[in-house]
Design a protein around this motif. Structure first.
Motif, PDB file in Angstrom:
ATOM      1  N   ASP B 106       9.403  -5.933   6.994  1.00 63.62           N
ATOM      2  CA  ASP B 106       9.073  -4.685   7.419  1.00 63.62           C
ATOM      3  C   ASP B 106      10.141  -3.944   8.126  1.00 63.62           C
ATOM      4  O   ASP B 106      11.285  -4.539   8.714  1.00 63.62           O
ATOM      5  CB  ASP B 106       7.982  -4.733   8.753  1.00 63.62           C
ATOM      6  CG  ASP B 106       6.938  -5.317   8.112  1.00 63.62           C
ATOM      7  OD1 ASP B 106       6.243  -5.072   7.244  1.00 63.62           O
ATOM      8  OD2 ASP B 106       6.075  -6.090   9.135  1.00 63.62           O
ATOM      9  N   THR B 158       1.649  -8.308  -3.634  1.00 62.48           N
ATOM     10  CA  THR B 158       0.319  -7.454  -3.100  1.00 62.48           C
ATOM     11  C   THR B 158      -0.544  -7.204  -4.133  1.00 62.48           C
ATOM     12  O   THR B 158      -0.232  -6.211  -5.063  1.00 62.48           O
ATOM     13  CB  THR B 158       1.137  -6.203  -2.263  1.00 62.48           C
ATOM     14  OG1 THR B 158       1.914  -6.667  -1.468  1.00 62.48           O
ATOM     15  CG2 THR B 158      -0.231  -5.452  -1.601  1.00 62.48           C
ATOM     16  N   ASN B 162      -0.972  -0.080  -4.787  1.00 56.34           N
ATOM     17  CA  ASN B 162      -1.228   0.980  -5.480  1.00 56.34           C
ATOM     18  C   ASN B 162      -0.123   1.736  -5.553  1.00 56.34           C
ATOM     19  O   ASN B 162       0.446   2.318  -4.519  1.00 56.34           O
ATOM     20  CB  ASN B 162      -2.405   1.856  -4.706  1.00 56.34           C
ATOM     21  CG  ASN B 162      -2.847   3.066  -5.545  1.00 56.34           C
ATOM     22  OD1 ASN B 162      -2.448   3.088  -6.615  1.00 56.34           O
ATOM     23  ND2 ASN B 162      -3.239   4.007  -4.850  1.00 56.34           N
ATOM     24  N   PRO B 163       0.514   2.123  -6.884  1.00 58.08           N
ATOM     25  CA  PRO B 163       0.086   1.705  -8.170  1.00 58.08           C
ATOM     26  C   PRO B 163       0.610   0.062  -8.095  1.00 58.08           C
ATOM     27  O   PRO B 163       1.546  -0.127  -7.421  1.00 58.08           O
ATOM     28  CB  PRO B 163       0.828   2.614  -9.009  1.00 58.08           C
ATOM     29  CG  PRO B 163       2.085   3.068  -8.248  1.00 58.08           C
ATOM     30  CD  PRO B 163       1.683   2.928  -6.664  1.00 58.08           C
ATOM     31  N   GLN B 167       4.440  -3.391  -8.676  1.00 51.72           N
ATOM     32  CA  GLN B 167       4.480  -4.544  -8.095  1.00 51.72           C
ATOM     33  C   GLN B 167       4.285  -5.787  -8.912  1.00 51.72           C
ATOM     34  O   GLN B 167       5.217  -6.743  -8.696  1.00 51.72           O
ATOM     35  CB  GLN B 167       3.158  -4.493  -7.315  1.00 51.72           C
ATOM     36  CG  GLN B 167       2.704  -5.479  -6.223  1.00 51.72           C
ATOM     37  CD  GLN B 167       3.640  -5.648  -5.069  1.00 51.72           C
ATOM     38  OE1 GLN B 167       3.940  -6.909  -4.390  1.00 51.72           O
ATOM     39  NE2 GLN B 167       4.313  -4.437  -4.592  1.00 51.72           N
ATOM     40  N   ASN B 224      -7.845  -1.282   6.806  1.00 54.71           N
ATOM     41  CA  ASN B 224      -7.790  -0.204   5.466  1.00 54.71           C
ATOM     42  C   ASN B 224      -6.938   1.055   5.892  1.00 54.71           C
ATOM     43  O   ASN B 224      -6.080   1.492   4.953  1.00 54.71           O
ATOM     44  CB  ASN B 224      -9.301   0.328   5.293  1.00 54.71           C
ATOM     45  CG  ASN B 224      -9.767  -0.827   4.290  1.00 54.71           C
ATOM     46  OD1 ASN B 224      -9.414  -1.635   3.918  1.00 54.71           O
ATOM     47  ND2 ASN B 224     -11.254  -0.654   4.207  1.00 54.71           N
ATOM     48  N   LYS B 225      -6.785   1.423   6.988  1.00 52.04           N
ATOM     49  CA  LYS B 225      -6.248   2.562   7.417  1.00 52.04           C
ATOM     50  C   LYS B 225      -4.718   2.456   7.475  1.00 52.04           C
ATOM     51  O   LYS B 225      -3.767   3.247   7.143  1.00 52.04           O
ATOM     52  CB  LYS B 225      -6.887   3.245   8.697  1.00 52.04           C
ATOM     53  CG  LYS B 225      -6.248   4.550   8.961  1.00 52.04           C
ATOM     54  CD  LYS B 225      -7.183   5.428   9.975  1.00 52.04           C
ATOM     55  CE  LYS B 225      -6.660   6.683  10.182  1.00 52.04           C
ATOM     56  NZ  LYS B 225      -6.124   6.610  11.525  1.00 52.04           N
ATOM     57  N   ASN B 226      -4.301   1.282   8.215  1.00 53.10           N
ATOM     58  CA  ASN B 226      -2.846   1.142   8.703  1.00 53.10           C
ATOM     59  C   ASN B 226      -2.211   0.232   8.067  1.00 53.10           C
ATOM     60  O   ASN B 226      -0.878   0.139   7.792  1.00 53.10           O
ATOM     61  CB  ASN B 226      -2.989   0.748  10.052  1.00 53.10           C
ATOM     62  CG  ASN B 226      -3.573   1.812  10.900  1.00 53.10           C
ATOM     63  OD1 ASN B 226      -3.069   2.902  10.829  1.00 53.10           O
ATOM     64  ND2 ASN B 226      -4.751   1.564  11.576  1.00 53.10           N
ATOM     65  N   VAL B 227      -2.918  -0.667   6.988  1.00 55.23           N
ATOM     66  CA  VAL B 227      -1.830  -1.905   6.533  1.00 55.23           C
ATOM     67  C   VAL B 227      -2.048  -1.502   5.093  1.00 55.23           C
ATOM     68  O   VAL B 227      -2.739  -1.689   4.276  1.00 55.23           O
ATOM     69  CB  VAL B 227      -2.402  -3.334   6.910  1.00 55.23           C
ATOM     70  CG1 VAL B 227      -1.301  -4.389   6.263  1.00 55.23           C
ATOM     71  CG2 VAL B 227      -2.619  -3.494   8.345  1.00 55.23           C
ATOM     72  N   PRO B 228      -0.532  -1.216   4.489  1.00 53.76           N
ATOM     73  CA  PRO B 228      -0.465  -0.920   3.041  1.00 53.76           C
ATOM     74  C   PRO B 228      -0.934  -2.249   2.204  1.00 53.76           C
ATOM     75  O   PRO B 228      -0.323  -3.228   2.591  1.00 53.76           O
ATOM     76  CB  PRO B 228       0.977  -0.549   2.753  1.00 53.76           C
ATOM     77  CG  PRO B 228       1.652  -0.322   4.347  1.00 53.76           C
ATOM     78  CD  PRO B 228       0.719  -1.021   5.243  1.00 53.76           C
ATOM     79  N   GLY B 229      -1.590  -1.945   1.254  1.00 53.02           N
ATOM     80  CA  GLY B 229      -1.966  -3.237   0.357  1.00 53.02           C
ATOM     81  C   GLY B 229      -2.909  -3.973   0.802  1.00 53.02           C
ATOM     82  O   GLY B 229      -3.387  -5.058   0.003  1.00 53.02           O
TER      83      GLY B 229
END
Ligand code: SF4
Ligand code: SF4
Lengths: 221, 293
Positions: B106, B158, B162-163, B167, B224-229
Motif C-alpha cells: 500500500d 485480486t 475491475n478491470p 490483473q 465494499n466502499k473502501n477496499v479496492p478489489g
C-alpha cells in the motif's frame, strides 16, 4: 515544461525582510505559462513590495531564465538598476533562480516560486505530471504512457491490487496508469507484447544527481 | 508438515495472519500465535500493513518460529530499496524463515507517516525475480552468494479487480517470475471466483482464497466502499442485516464456514487464507464449523 507555483507571499516578504531594494527577474517561458513569472506577476509583486515601503529598482522578464548566457546578455542593459538593488527575486523555476545566483556572485538571490514538476498543460493553466526525467525512457515498452510517473508506485509490470473501477488506490482522481497502458496496448494491437514481457528493475544510476550533459559535438579540426 | 509440503500433499490448506503491533508490547501477539499455531498450516506476518508503522515482519516471523509455528514473511517494496530487500531476505533465511509473500505494498499515503518517501525501487514482480535469483545463489546484480536462500515464494492476486484482464496478465507475470503460490484478496462471490480459478488452474501454482471475517452488514458495506478489489455481494449483506446486531458475528462466521466448505468440497482451490483482523480467536471456531478441525 517546468511547473511552478507562487510561494506564499507572506513567507516571501518575510524571507526578504532584510533588504531594501529589489530587482525582479521573470521568465517568458514556463513561468509565464504557469502565471508565476510573467509581466503581470512581476507588476503584482512590485506593487506588493512598494506597498510595504520597499524600493523596486527594476524588473525584467528574461526570454529563457535557465539559459545562463542568454539571460546574462539580456541583463546587460539593466546594469544601473541591478547595481541599485541589494536583492534579486527570481520569479521562475529553481533552475532560473540558480542562473541568477551564478550571474550575481555577491548579491542576494531569492526564489518567488516553488518548482513542482515537469508537466504538460492540459487546459489553460492546468498541468499534469507526465515524465520524471528518469534518464532511461521506457515509453517504447509501455504504449507511450509513463508508469514511472503516472503510477504513484512507479510499478513497471501491471496494476497493483489497488485499482478500483479503473482508478488508482491513492486517489479516485487519478486514472490507474496500468489500466490505461493495458487499454492502449490493446487498442494498438500490442497486447501480446505486453503480456510476454517483464520489465526488469530500473537502473537508477541513470539519474544520479547532479546530472550533466554535453550535447554539442566538438568540431573536428 | 511444512506449508509447502501441505500444499503439495493435496490437503485443503489453511493460513491465517497476525499483525505485528505498534510498540514493543507483544503479549497479545504471543496469545494470538498460541491460539492459531496448531490449527493452521502457516501464519502470515504482515509488513507494516496499510503503511502504518509497526514492528517489522521479520522479527515477528522469528517469534512465530519460536512458537513452533510456520511463518509466511510478507514483504512489500514500499519501505526498502533492492539492497534492503535482499539483505532482509538473506537475514530471513538464516533465521529459518522459509516462506515469503512478495507484494508491492500500500502507498504511504494510506498510512500514518504520510510524509515518508515511498521507495518502490522494485515492485512485486521484480521482488519475486529477486527471490528466485537469491534461491539460485545470485543477487540481483549477478554477484555470487556464499550460500543461497531456500524460499518458497508466493504472491497476491485480486480476482475481483475491475478491470480484470490487466490483473490476470500480471498474475501470469508473477508466475513467470517464480511465484509458487498465491493468496488472493478477500473473495465472497464463489461463482465468480470459480471463473478465476478456471483460468488459474492452467498454471502450476497453488491458490489460497482470501477471506476477511465479516462481523456485520456495516463492515461489509465498509469493505465494499473502501477496499479496492473486495466485493461483498448484496445477498450476504442482507443475510448479515437480517441476523440483527446480536447475531451478526455468528452469521458472519457461518458464512465463512459455508464458503470454506464449498471451496473445499468442490475442490475449487487449494486452501483458504483467513484474515481475522483482531478476531483471531474466531479462526478456530470457523474452522470447526467448516469441519476442518
Ligand atoms: S520512462 Fe517516464 S520518467 Fe523516464 S524518461 Fe520516459 S517518460 Fe520520463
Ligand atoms: S492503482 Fe494503478 S496507478 Fe495506482 S498505484 Fe496501483 S497500479 Fe499504480
Amino acid at each position: 515544461m517546468i511547473i511552478t507555483q507562487k510561494k506564499d507571499r507572506k513567507e516571501l516578504l518575510e524571507n526578504v525582510k532584510g533588504y531594501r531594494s529589489f530587482f525582479l527577474l521573470g521568465c517568458s517561458e514556463c513561468a509565464t505559462l504557469c502565471g508565476t513569472g510573467g509581466q503581470e506577476q512581476l507588476d503584482e509583486l512590485k506593487g506588493l513590495l512598494e506597498g510595504e515601503g520597499r524600493a523596486v529598482a527594476g524588473a525584467f522578464v528574461a526570454k529563457t531564465g535557465c539559459q545562463v548566457l542568454g539571460t546574462k546578455v539580456e541583463l546587460k542593459k539593466f546594469k544601473e538598476e541591478l547595481g541599485k538593488a541589494d536583492c534579486i527575486i527570481v520569479m521562475s523555476c529553481g533552475a532560473g533562480t540558480q542562473s541568477a545566483v551564478e550571474m550575481f556572485e555577491d548579491k542576494a538571490v531569492y526564489p518567488a516560486n516553488d518548482s513542482m514538476f515537469l508537466g504538460n498543460m492540459t487546459r489553460l493553466q492546468m498541468f499534469d505530471e507526465r515524465c520524471s526525467l528518469c534518464g532511461e525512457c521506457i515509453l517504447d515498452k509501455t504504449g507511450g504512457i509513463c508508469p514511472v510517473t503516472t503510477c504513484p508506485k512507479g510499478i513497471l509490470n501491471g496494476p497493483c491490487g489497488g485499482t478500483k473501477d479503473g482508478h488508482c488506490e491513492v486517489s479516485a482522481e487519478i486514472p490507474c496508469a496500468w489500466v490505461r497502458i493495458y487499454e492502449r496496448m490493446e487498442k494498438t494491437g500490442r497486447l501480446e507484447e505486453f503480456k510476454a514481457g517483464t520489465l526488469a528493475a530500473k537502473d537508477w544510476s541513470a539519474s544520479v544527481k547532479p546530472r550533466k550533459l554535453t550535447a554539442r559535438e566538438e568540431k573536428k579540426k | 508438515m511444512s506449508f509447502q509440503e501441505a500444499l503439495n500433499s493435496g490437503k485443503f490448506v489453511v493460513t491465517a495472519e497476525v499483525g505485528p503491533p505498534k510498540g514493543t508490547d507483544i503479549a497479545a501477539l504471543h496469545h494470538d500465535i498460541d491460539i492459531l499455531k496448531d490449527k493452521v498450516d502457516a501464519l502470515n506476518v504482515t509488513d507494516n500493513q496499510s503503511a502504518v508503522m509497526r514492528i517489522c515482519s521479520l522479527a515477528i516471523c522469528r517469534i512465530v518460529l519460536e512458537h513452533n509455528a510456520e511463518p509466511i514473511l510478507q514483504m512489500t517494496c514500499r519501505d526498502r530499496n533492492r539492497i534492503g530487500l535482499q539483505s532482509d531476505l538473506l537475514g530471513a533465511d538464516v533465521l529459518g524463515i522459509r516462506n515469503v509473500l512478495c507484494m508491492t505494498g500500500d502507498h504511504v499515503l494510506a498510512g500514518d507517516h504520510k510524509g515518508a518517501k515511498p521507495v518502490y525501487d522494485l515492485e512485486s514482480v521484480q521482488l519475486l525475480t529477486a527471490v528466485d535469483s537469491l534461491n539460485n545463489g545470485r543477487d540481483m546484480a549477478g554477484n555470487g552468494l556464499k550460500g543461497g536462500t531456500h524460499f518458497f515464494q508466493g504472491g497476491v492476486v485480486t480476482p475481483e479487480a475491475n478491470p480484470l484482464a490487466p490483473q490476470l496478465a500480471k498474475f501470469e507475470k508473477k508466475i513467470r517470475a517464480g511465484a509458487k503460490f498465491f493468496q488472493t484478496q478477500a473473495i465472497y462471490d464463489i461463482d465468480k471466483f470459480k471463473e478465476f480459478m478456471t483460468f488459474a488452474r492452467r498454471f502450476p501454482v497453488k491458490v489460497l482464497a482470501g477471506f476477511v471475517i465479516l462481523k456485520s452488514a456495516g463492515m461489509a458495506n465498509f469493505l465494499n466502499k473502501n477496499v479496492p478489489g473486495i466485493r461483498v455481494p448484496e445477498d450476504l449483506i442482507n443475510e448479515l442485516k437480517a441476523a440483527g446486531k446480536e447475531k451478526a458475528l455468528e452469521t458472519g462466521m457461518d458464512i465463512a464456514a459455508r464458503h470454506i466448505r464449498r471451496l473445499r468440497d468442490e475442490n475449487i482451490c487449494d486452501g483458504i487464507h483467513i484474515m481475522a483482523i483482531g478476531m483471531e480467536d474466531k479462526v478456530p471456531v470457523i474452522m470447526r464449523k467448516a469441519g476442518l478441525l
